[in-house]
Write an enzyme that holds these catalytic residues in place. Structure first.
Site, PDB file in Angstrom:
ATOM      1  N   GLY A  26     -18.771  47.528  22.682  1.00 56.17           N
ATOM      2  CA  GLY A  26     -18.603  47.466  24.137  1.00 56.17           C
ATOM      3  C   GLY A  26     -17.178  47.261  24.615  1.00 56.17           C
ATOM      4  O   GLY A  26     -16.938  47.126  25.810  1.00 56.17           O
ATOM      5  N   GLN A  27     -16.226  47.217  23.658  1.00 59.23           N
ATOM      6  CA  GLN A  27     -14.833  47.048  24.086  1.00 59.23           C
ATOM      7  C   GLN A  27     -14.458  48.181  25.036  1.00 59.23           C
ATOM      8  O   GLN A  27     -14.956  49.289  24.904  1.00 59.23           O
ATOM      9  CB  GLN A  27     -13.889  47.097  22.877  1.00 59.23           C
ATOM     10  CG  GLN A  27     -14.132  46.028  21.827  1.00 59.23           C
ATOM     11  CD  GLN A  27     -13.758  44.646  22.282  1.00 59.23           C
ATOM     12  OE1 GLN A  27     -12.841  44.472  23.077  1.00 59.23           O
ATOM     13  NE2 GLN A  27     -14.471  43.666  21.822  1.00 59.23           N
ATOM     14  N   LYS A  28     -13.554  47.879  25.958  1.00 54.76           N
ATOM     15  CA  LYS A  28     -13.167  48.843  26.982  1.00 54.76           C
ATOM     16  C   LYS A  28     -12.736  50.177  26.376  1.00 54.76           C
ATOM     17  O   LYS A  28     -13.114  51.234  26.866  1.00 54.76           O
ATOM     18  CB  LYS A  28     -12.030  48.262  27.811  1.00 54.76           C
ATOM     19  CG  LYS A  28     -12.019  48.743  29.230  1.00 54.76           C
ATOM     20  CD  LYS A  28     -10.981  48.007  30.030  1.00 54.76           C
ATOM     21  CE  LYS A  28     -11.329  48.028  31.498  1.00 54.76           C
ATOM     22  NZ  LYS A  28     -10.602  47.016  32.257  1.00 54.76           N
ATOM     23  N   LEU A  69     -13.762  51.539  23.783  1.00 52.06           N
ATOM     24  CA  LEU A  69     -14.873  52.274  23.168  1.00 52.06           C
ATOM     25  C   LEU A  69     -15.835  52.846  24.204  1.00 52.06           C
ATOM     26  O   LEU A  69     -16.628  53.732  23.902  1.00 52.06           O
ATOM     27  CB  LEU A  69     -15.647  51.358  22.222  1.00 52.06           C
ATOM     28  CG  LEU A  69     -14.885  50.805  21.023  1.00 52.06           C
ATOM     29  CD1 LEU A  69     -15.788  49.911  20.208  1.00 52.06           C
ATOM     30  CD2 LEU A  69     -14.346  51.927  20.160  1.00 52.06           C
TER      31      LEU A  69
END
Lengths: 314, 199
Positions: free
Chosen positions: B69-71, B73
């Site tokens: 969920g990292q920005k 990604l």
């Protein structure tokens, strides 16, 4: 609702197909006539409109794929009836005329009913702990808004030129406060000393800061010039960061609370640099640049805090 | 017997569902999956890329895709949308500061054509932590009531204690099953997921 759903799933396809094939048969037989009777054509068109309406009514209870298929079948029938209508018209003398507007086929709109009931697990209103908008201050556990209580979630936002020490050495009481989740944003020129967190810490938009923390997960976004002293069992993550230095959690603070055994503080994942080459955005702090003396004792006054900060942050 | 019938029969034999786990970073997606799978949750690292897990739930096989969920990604989420039967949106209930981000990402996701018709399960995770927002607060903050395009339900849960994880999954599987396999019986005998394999 369940019963009508059952009806739609089991009965609707059958009913729909029956009336559809009925219509198709009648259209085919009407076609065989040299000049179809316009009344019959109108009747067929009405039947089709009815069928179309039943589909529109059912549209949120049918699988999307089926809906589309039924829609296509109706379109095909429409085209057939239109053909019939053309054939049924008596041949007229040629004249320029505006095309009659086609009967608008009703397009089913996809609307699903939300499942409304909401399960409840706990009803007690939780307390949200927030430390925000302070500058030139030394902040310890006793300054927290709900001091004296056990809480486990903490948000820190908008601090400038502050020293925040939330380790329990500053507190003589026996009740140790345990944090499980810490969210931090918008800090400048701030030193943040945290104990072991039994969960994750998330930091956004830090500039020229020093952080010491023990945690399960560490994520830092949009920050620059930050020194991180970390004890961690998973991979720390940085994203959109630059000039970040990593080092082990200071021994002097470790004496105050138990820490993780093996720390992975140098196994950093930089999500802005997903390549095999080393990331240019962070480095390990060298032994001579790590902070030796931490401001564990309360400092009073704006000047005192500034002086202490200038020794810690370049 | 048309093509549709054949396809449906075939699908029935497999009884597989494709589930997508999404949400902001730090929501607890991977931790929930590990907990469901009976694995240790202490050493979970932020997800770089994605994980795939396969569970048996009742008589269905769930293929679960857990995407980071990292920005950086999030733009890649769309690569996983095809043929999704259900979306599990995981929310960090303690993240008061980013709940608006969370709302925007969710509503943007729901406008995707390729996710049309997928059931939506919202997990309000981290309920074990004091100070967490409860499910009704999250429901309000994310404006779930405005969602008309998907069947949805919110479950308060905790990946640490395991509370409500199976219950939520159970609702989702039933909701998908009534859509896909509607001519079979819907009852799932008190299912507890067990792993078949993992990659």
């Amino acid at each position: 609702m369940a019963d009508s759903d059952q009806w739609y799933t089991h009965e609707f396809p059958r009913v729909f197909q029956a009336s559809r094939s009925g219509l198709e048969g009648r259209i085919a037989s009407a076609k065989t006539a040299a000049q179809p009777n316009p009344n019959i054509v109108n009747e067929l068109a009405q039947e089709l409109a009815k069928l179309n309406k039943s589909l529109a009514d059912a549209n949120n209870k049918l699988p999307t794929y089926d809906q589309r298929q039924y829609g296509l079948q109706i379109k095909a029938l429409e085209a057939m009836i239109e053909e019939l209508r053309e054939a049924s018209k008596p041949k007229t003398k040629f004249a320029f005329r505006r095309a009659a507007p086609l009967e608008n086929s009703q397009r089913p709109s996809v609307v699903a009913t939300p499942v409304k009931d909401i399960a409840t697990l706990s009803s007690n209103k939780p307390q949200h702990t927030l430390l925000s908008s302070l500058s030139h201050r030394y902040i310890s556990l006793t300054d927290l808004p709900t001091s004296g209580q056990q809480f486990s979630e903490l948000a820190i936002s908008g601090l400038d030129h502050c020293i925040v020490n939330l380790t329990s050495s500053t507190r003589q009481n026996d009740d140790i406060i345990r944090f499980s989740a810490v969210h931090v944003e918008n800090l400048t020129h701030t030193v943040l000393i945290l104990p072991m967190i039994n969960g994750s810490i998330l930091l956004h938009n830090l500039t020229s800061c020093v952080i010491a923390v023990g945690c399960h997960q560490f994520r830092m976004h949009d920050s620059r010039q930050v020194q991180v002293y970390l004890s961690i069992t998973s991979h720390p993550v940085i994203e959109h960061c630059s000039e970040i230095g990593f080092a082990a959690y200071p021994d002097i603070l470790k004496q105050l609370q138990p820490m993780n055994g093996d720390s992975k503080h140098l196994a950093v994942h930089d999500f802005s640099h997903i390549r095999s080459s080393p990331s240019p955005h962070w480095s390990a702090l060298s032994n001579d640049s790590v902070i030796e003396s931490w401001p564990m004792e309360e400092i009073h006054g704006k000047e005192g805090v500034e002086e202490a900060l200038s020794a810690l942050i370049l | 017997m048309g093509l549709l019938t054949i396809i449906r029969k075939n699908r029935e034999k497999e009884r597989a569902m494709r589930i997508l786990f999404l949400g902001l970073d730090n929501a607890g997606k991977t931790t929930i999956l590990k907990k469901l799978n009976g694995e240790d949750v202490k050493g979970v690292s932020p997800t770089l890329g994605f994980n795939i897990k396969t569970f048996i739930h009742g008589k269905y096989t769930l293929n679960i895709w857990d995407v980071g969920g990292q920005k950086t990604l999030r733009p890649y989420w769309r690569n996983y949308f095809e043929q999704t039967d259900a979306i599990v949106w995981v929310v960090d209930s303690c993240d008061h500061l980013r709940i608006q981000d969370c709302k925007q990402e969710l509503h943007a996701l729901l406008t995707e054509d390729r996710l049309a018709g997928a059931s939506l399960l919202v997990f309000a995770n981290k309920q074990d932590i004091q100070g967490a927002m409860d499910d009704s607060q999250i429901s309000e903050a994310l404006d779930l009531r405005s969602i008309r395009t998907h069947h949805w339900k919110i479950w308060p849960c905790s990946a640490m204690t395991g509370d409500n994880l199976n219950e939520g999954l159970h609702w989702m599987v039933n909701d998908v099953a009534t859509r896909l396999y509607y001519n079979t019986t819907m009852s799932l005998a008190h299912a507890h997921p067990q792993t078949v394999d993992e990659s």
